[in-house]
Design an enzyme around this catalytic site. Structure first.
Site, PDB file in Angstrom:
ATOM      1  N   PRO A   2     -26.019  52.294  16.825  1.00 47.62           N
ATOM      2  CA  PRO A   2     -26.586  52.931  18.022  1.00 47.62           C
ATOM      3  C   PRO A   2     -25.801  54.185  18.399  1.00 47.62           C
ATOM      4  O   PRO A   2     -24.581  54.195  18.356  1.00 47.62           O
ATOM      5  CB  PRO A   2     -26.462  51.865  19.108  1.00 47.62           C
ATOM      6  CG  PRO A   2     -25.617  50.793  18.555  1.00 47.62           C
ATOM      7  CD  PRO A   2     -25.523  50.960  17.079  1.00 47.62           C
ATOM      8  N   GLU A   3     -26.506  55.244  18.714  1.00 49.76           N
ATOM      9  CA  GLU A   3     -25.853  56.472  19.133  1.00 49.76           C
ATOM     10  C   GLU A   3     -25.949  56.607  20.646  1.00 49.76           C
ATOM     11  O   GLU A   3     -26.501  55.742  21.328  1.00 49.76           O
ATOM     12  CB  GLU A   3     -26.522  57.656  18.425  1.00 49.76           C
ATOM     13  CG  GLU A   3     -26.300  57.590  16.915  1.00 49.76           C
ATOM     14  CD  GLU A   3     -26.271  58.957  16.270  1.00 49.76           C
ATOM     15  OE1 GLU A   3     -25.810  59.907  16.923  1.00 49.76           O
ATOM     16  OE2 GLU A   3     -26.722  59.075  15.124  1.00 49.76           O
TER      17      GLU A   3
END
Ligand SMILES: [Zn+2]
Length: 275
Positions: A2-3
């Protein structure tokens, strides 16, 4: 992985659902990797605290806590539960009768009767607690001014893409958003950071914020196997202009998108639009 936009979406979802609730007690698994702070300390710090807020700092989820009984109020004020999701970490809100998945590493029992669970099959995620305000390394890309932004890259001899990924400079910009920002700014990923002109830095500063904000609006764009705080699988995808579009025509000039490796990461760019 996840960014920033995914973490922001998850943190907002959690804030909406658990703010105001009280953590009564905590169960932790006997695996070592997920715990950056000692498990005993985590359990002690979290128990009997009210969740004031959940927010994103870099790629961390920070849960602000306040002790609920008078005795502990005397000894400490700010407490934070810091969660890094790693590759596959998830924060789930469940009822106690919901099946406990195999890779559950933490269960916080809430006074509302629900449970906040941390599940992470690959165990790259990390749980920690802090009694001082956690800011993480590096600057916040959504808040940074143009001056500060320009200063980060002034003397850097590394490729601009590596500098964008360097969490000590900017925290939270990952591979997808680095490629997309450089495309929008018209800058080749391998350019030395220090060689960027003022105009290019201005364009990049604007592009980084734009790309991240758009992705947050869409709820994050990661393609990996995690779910948001409500257990919904997947997210809307940002319309990637270069990321993972190797060989496909550039959306602006139709030149095939190229893939190279920078800082050990697959890097995508248009050889004509980016200079
Ligand atoms: Zn192009």
């Amino acid at each position: 992985m996840p960014e920033l936009p995914e973490v922001e979406t998850i943190a907002r979802g959690l804030a909406r659902r658990v703010s105001g609730d009280v953590i009564e007690s905590v169960w932790l698994s006997n695996k070592k990797e997920p715990f950056k702070s000692a498990p005993k300390q985590i359990a002690k710090t979290l128990a009997d605290t009210r969740i004031l807020d959940v927010r994103r700092v870099g790629k961390h989820i920070v849960i602000d806590l306040q002790p609920v009984n008078r005795a502990s109020l005397k000894t400490s004020s700010a407490r934070q539960w810091i969660v890094h999701l790693g590759m596959t970490g998830r924060m789930l809100i469940e009822t106690p009768d919901a099946e406990i998945p195999k890779h559950t590493h933490a269960i916080a029992k809430l006074s509302s009767g629900r449970e906040l669970r941390f599940v992470d099959p690959r165990r790259f995620g990390r749980l920690a607690v802090s009694e001082t305000s956690f800011t993480g390394p590096g600057a916040e890309p959504l808040d940074i001014s143009l001056e500060e932004f320009a200063k980060l890259f002034r003397k850097r001899k590394t490729p601009i893409k590596s500098a964008l990924l360097n969490q000590k400079l900017l925290h939270g910009v990952g591979n997808i958003y680095a490629d997309e920002s450089l495309f929008r700014a018209g800058i080749r990923p391998k350019r030395r950071a220090a060689s960027l002109t003022r105009t290019e830095l201005e364009r990049l500063h604007k592009a980084v914020k734009e790309v991240l904000r758009e992705a947050i609006t869409l709820g994050g764009s990661s393609v990996s196997d995690y779910v948001d705080s409500e257990g919904r699988e997947g997210f809307f995808q940002l319309q990637h202009r270069v990321y993972l579009r190797t060989g496909e025509p550039c959306l602006v000039c139709k030149t095939p998108i190229k893939r190279i490796v920078v800082a050990g990461r697959g890097t995508h760019y248009c050889p004509k639009c980016q200079k």
